[in-house]
Design a protein around this motif. Sequence first.
Motif, short mmCIF file in Angstrom:
data_model
loop_
_atom_site.label_atom_id
_atom_site.label_comp_id
_atom_site.label_asym_id
_atom_site.label_seq_id
_atom_site.Cartn_x
_atom_site.Cartn_y
_atom_site.Cartn_z
N ASP A 535 1.03 -1.09 0.26
CA ASP A 535 0.11 -0.26 0.15
C ASP A 535 0.86 1.79 -0.46
OD1 ASP A 535 -2.28 -1.21 -0.01
OD2 ASP A 535 -2.46 -1.78 2.60
N THR A 536 2.38 1.11 0.59
CA THR A 536 2.27 2.02 1.13
C THR A 536 4.16 2.40 0.47
OG1 THR A 536 1.57 2.52 3.12
CG2 THR A 536 3.05 4.03 2.90
N TYR A 538 7.72 4.96 0.41
CA TYR A 538 8.11 6.67 0.57
C TYR A 538 9.43 6.93 -0.13
CZ TYR A 538 13.07 5.40 2.34
OH TYR A 538 14.62 4.89 2.90
N ILE A 547 5.53 10.34 -1.10
CA ILE A 547 4.94 9.69 -0.68
C ILE A 547 3.97 8.33 -1.20
CG2 ILE A 547 3.75 11.28 0.99
CD1 ILE A 547 4.75 7.68 2.43
N GLU A 549 0.94 5.99 -1.23
CA GLU A 549 -0.35 4.97 -0.58
C GLU A 549 -1.93 5.16 -1.25
OE1 GLU A 549 -1.69 4.34 3.64
OE2 GLU A 549 -1.94 6.30 3.21
N LEU A 600 -1.00 12.67 4.39
CA LEU A 600 0.52 11.73 3.81
C LEU A 600 1.17 12.13 4.23
CD1 LEU A 600 -1.13 11.32 -0.59
CD2 LEU A 600 -0.62 9.73 1.68
N LEU A 603 2.25 10.53 6.75
CA LEU A 603 2.76 9.22 6.93
C LEU A 603 4.08 9.46 5.94
CD1 LEU A 603 2.37 6.43 6.36
CD2 LEU A 603 1.76 7.38 4.05
N GLU A 607 7.31 7.36 8.13
CA GLU A 607 8.12 6.29 7.50
C GLU A 607 9.63 6.88 7.09
OE1 GLU A 607 7.12 3.09 5.10
OE2 GLU A 607 5.01 3.73 6.93
#
Length: 836
Positions: A535-536, A538, A547, A549, A600, A603, A607
């Motif tokens: 899903d993610t 960086y 980033i 996602e 984000l 997020l 990360e």
Amino acid sequence: MILNRIWRMVVAVAIAASLFLGTSPALAENLPLPDPDFTGIIEETYETSTPDFNIMLGPEPPEDAPNILLVLLDDVGFGASSAFGGPVVTPTLDKLVEEGLSYNRFHTTALCTPTRAALLTGRNHHSAASGVIQEQATGFPGYSGLIPQSKATIAQILQAHGYSTSWFGKNHNVPSNQTSALGPFTRWPNDLGFDYFYGFIGGETDQWYPTLYENRNPINQPASPEEGYNLTQDLADKAINWLTYNHSLSPDTPFFLYFAPGATHAPHQPPPEYVDKYQAGGEHAVAAGAENGMFVDGWDEEQANTCVKQKEMGVIPQSAQCTERPAEIPAWDDPQFDIPDAKDLLALEMQTYAGFLEYTDVEVGRVIDAIEKLGEKENTLIIYIVGDNGASAEGGFPGTCNEISNLNGINLTMEQNLECKDKWGGPETSPHYAVGWTWAMDAPFRWTKQVASYFGGTRNPMVISWPKEIMTTGNREEDMRSQFLHVIDVAPTLLEVTHIEPPNKFNGISQEPMEGASFAKTFESDGAEQPPLRDTQYFEMFTHRGIYEDGWMASAFHRVPWEQGSEPIEDDPWELFDLEEDFTQHDDLSASYPEKLEELQQLFNDEAEKYNVFPLDDRFAERFDTSLRPSVLGDRTHFEFYEGAIRLPESSAPSTKNISHSITADLNITDPEMVQGVILANGGITGGYSLYVNRDHKLVYEYNYFDTERTSITSPEALPTQQEQVQVKFDFVYDGNDACPAQIGCGGMGSLYVNDLNNPVASKSFEKTVPFGFGVDTQDVGMDLQAPVSNNYTPPFEFTGGTIEKVTIDLYPPLEPDEDMSNEEFWNRIIQKVTR
């Protein structure tokens, strides 16, 4: 409940059957695998004993394990190759596309070392301590350049399971302060799981005069440019030899061959016949109807044409919008290029690059052809990654015929480049194309290498072929895979297809989990419909941040790649993109969805904390300063070298930059009529210095400032012939303090001495000096290997007519003036210190 029990029984039976049939992953909690137990019989004598020869064998590879050819090109944009809609003919890649799967949403890290560390380890680049290139490493966990032992490479794992492993080409994963003959060698290829290595250590090398290593040993190139030598062909030759030799000895042993030629990283130096194809009357120019040669209409038209072609080929969606040229990149018709011959040179820059990429692709094809001739192609998984990042913008607006100058923060002018036009791409130049071509080669995306927040820096084509296991339709759109992938996903994929589990421990060291995920499911007939792996993800490089996602991406642009210096990150604009609808990051939605952007951004910070991204650091040329990192030389200022001390990398040699220094040589003259040759040289065509005796037996010191200015000092008389022992010296008094406020790249006064070390025989002032790095050549005592520093001799120009007993280099750190000391007194003290 009963159905659940039945289902569990079915699963258990299936697992047991797979174990019995040998199709399960090879489970290995610890690697290397333990030595096999002895199962023979030992009595008092051999006549009554039974041997067990299994204890003499290495580990057995998994049954029917595939061969693996992993190809990684360098500095190639998404829109460069003909296989992905670009103007450069790439016949090997085109053929592989017809046989395999294409991936149009595969991502790298935006820079060399980081991508390569992530590829080999299956971990994010900062997790692999490779947040930046080795030459810019710093003392933080995400940036040290030392791949942690807790993150074993895919080669180490495959090797421990019986694979034969090799690496050809660029190794940019050795810390620059560990590249000397003293090591340590723990991060060299042989210690990273590769049985054999042939190539170069560092970010780049000259294609005509490469700095070559075989395993840990520096070696001479097998031929000269005049004899037709060029590096990429040599790498392909060596790879083919390795393949055929291994096949002769053990045809059943699977191989892992990592082919990373270092092309098309600058310097762009292909054989001239490949450049000719794109010029007026050349094969490709004629086929394209380009009467005056290809690329003469400029990068704006080239980028637009590529975008159209990409849609026609199904490389990008029909809904994709081709991004506009960033305002910071000049247009083809910009007035700065309205000088005689400028457009001809700019077109030549791109013709040279195109020839370089085609030539490289052809050499990759020779390796694949060799695999096919051995009958191994059917069960060989070929992964061809077209670039370790996007196209490079490090050539500046007009391009450069000496990219080392640009890397030092000193961009050449168009007028200076025009002086190189007739020899562009040859052994006398180290060229890089203009930023406009960079942008065009990254079509349809924005920005370039180094810019990790935009796909022009991170999205690279990938093509995969495996005839035994991957069934393709022959239809490009049906054989296209568009899952959002990252380079960290390659290693887990290789482990899955080889049925090997990552170890819990390697060499007794607990292993961190791989951070990528296998995309082997995309090899299946319904692979295009397989869900996303993760899903993610960086992205970060030089403070450019991104980033991803669940289909959204937030991107922060920090600074154009061709400028130096630090900028406050608080001023960086963030943009927001819905990648499910916007393939090219064209439409910024940050104003419409501020909450999503804020989410984000947080997020990214999470990360970054998790994967050692902090502290952010946007310095570029400044971090090339070797004094910022530990060195085998320590903090010494006095060094003694002896005849035969050659091929010492610049990063491991005493740095005479930005400091007063002296070089003293003790010579033993045995044949005065034959005395000539290099005493000490460091650098090459791109920059450096050489202390030598010319053919008139006179002492010369020559300083090469990026091949744009050369300063020579020559003794008025030949070296003394009436004595055997001769001592010569060069000293340099560096302009510091008020004389040169910048403190780097300053000039100074140089002087030569013969025997009488108190009275110079010749002196001359230097207007400026190289601030950070001479290039990719080495320091040599008694000769000048690779590209010559001076145009007045041909390498190696070995010292003859006697011996060099010792060469001494002394560095003199800056003195701080006393409060009551005049400027004249201060400089007199420095001169006395240097000339004593």
